[in-house]
Design a protein around this motif. Structure first.
Motif, mmCIF file in Angstrom:
data_model
loop_
_atom_site.group_PDB
_atom_site.id
_atom_site.type_symbol
_atom_site.label_atom_id
_atom_site.label_comp_id
_atom_site.label_asym_id
_atom_site.label_seq_id
_atom_site.Cartn_x
_atom_site.Cartn_y
_atom_site.Cartn_z
ATOM 1 N N ALA A 15 -1.099 63.994 -6.465
ATOM 2 C CA ALA A 15 0.316 64.344 -6.396
ATOM 3 C C ALA A 15 0.523 65.444 -5.366
ATOM 4 N N LEU A 64 3.451 59.677 -12.646
ATOM 5 C CA LEU A 64 3.710 61.037 -13.103
ATOM 6 C C LEU A 64 4.228 60.964 -14.536
ATOM 7 N N VAL A 93 -0.950 63.556 -14.743
ATOM 8 C CA VAL A 93 -0.820 62.591 -13.646
ATOM 9 C C VAL A 93 -1.889 61.532 -13.867
ATOM 10 N N PHE A 126 3.460 60.796 -5.719
ATOM 11 C CA PHE A 126 2.303 60.296 -6.458
ATOM 12 C C PHE A 126 1.696 59.117 -5.698
#
Length: 290
Positions: free
Chosen positions: A162, A261, A157, A199
């Motif tokens: 997230a 992501l 990430v 995200f």
């Protein structure tokens, strides 16, 4: 670092990364691993050695740490340990991605579908490249069983946090390596499941994008200075130039921060069993004595 409590519990704190079999000068106690990031406690894959110590298999992510806790109880009197078997399957997508920048509705990108996860700053859409806010990634995946311990691995990430939802159930927030969340018992279905990852990134890329726009067209409003072009001239008063400070703002040609992501995303399911066999001393060239 090692401490012993008043009741005889031995607590070791280890830092590092990678896989290792560590050997501790403790015997006759059960072993658990305490994770500092989320406070979870799990039984360790541990085994008594013939010279009166305990070998523990450890796996730490980058910048990782763990508490190894040895507690006295009757079940620890024999050389028993636990074996785990983990089955991992990828969650490949395609991914539906929706964007929202805290309800401002200014320069907010339209939703997209990604066959393969990728850095948002590589997208052809200017507003996606400079997006700041929350991007929600959604997809479906299949599993043939719903029992046992399970976790979702997000892979990588970039520059954010997230929050993971499985079948609409909040499974928590991942904010550092190893970018995983545990899936509570009863959440998974044997069959089709829905995965959603929210995200949330930083404002850096949006501020760089706003630097190229007229003030009336910008998404952000702040006291940071935004300037079109590059950091060419040295300005000691404002901090602009080759060595800007965190207060000096952004230029439209500043490099973007990788965002979003990236994956690969995977589902892991683990089963655990006990084994009472005692084994020989671990390989001397791979062990660390504690």
């Amino acid at each position: 670092a090692h401490r012993r409590t008043h009741d005889g519990t031995d607590v070791y704190f280890l830092v590092g990364e990678g896989r290792e079999r560590s050997v501790f000068r403790v015997r006759g106690k059960s072993v658990t691993l305490w994770t500092p990031v989320d406070g979870t406690v799990a039984p360790a894959l541990a085994q008594f050695t013939r010279d009166g110590r305990t070998a523990v298999d450890l796996s730490l992510p980058p910048n990782g740490s763990v508490f190894v806790v040895f507690s006295s109880n009757e079940q620890a009197a024999s050389s028993s340990f636990r074996r785990t078997q983990t089955l991992t399957r990828p969650i490949a997508g395609p991914w539906r991605v929706e964007f929202r920048n805290k309800g401002l509705k200014v320069n907010e990108p339209k939703g997209i579908v990604l066959d393969v996860l990728a850095d948002l700053t590589e997208n052809d859409d200017t507003n996606i490249r400079h997006f700041a806010g929350t991007a929600t990634y959604s997809t479906d995946f299949m599993t043939d069983r719903a029992d046992g311990d399970a976790e979702i691995s997000l892979g990588l990430v970039h520059a954010g946090t997230a929050r993971v939802f499985v079948n609409g159930i909040d499974c928590g927030v991942s904010w550092c390596e190893p970018w995983t969340v545990r899936v509570p018992a009863g959440v998974l279905n044997a069959g089709r499941n829905k995965l959603s990852v929210e995200f949330t990134g930083t404002w850096r890329n949006r501020l760089i994008g706003d630097a190229a726009l007229d003030p009336s067209d910008r998404t952000s409003r702040s006291n940071l200075r935004l300037r079109k072009g590059s950091r060419g001239q040295q300005d000691l008063v404002s901090g602009w130039g080759t060595r800007p400070t965190i207060y000096s703002g952004y230029c439209s040609n500043d490099p973007l921060q990788p965002s979003g992501l990236i994956g690969p995303v995977a589902l892991s399911m683990t089963t655990t069993r006990s084994d009472g066999d005692e084994v020989s001393e671990p390989h001397q060239n791979k062990e660390t004595v504690k």
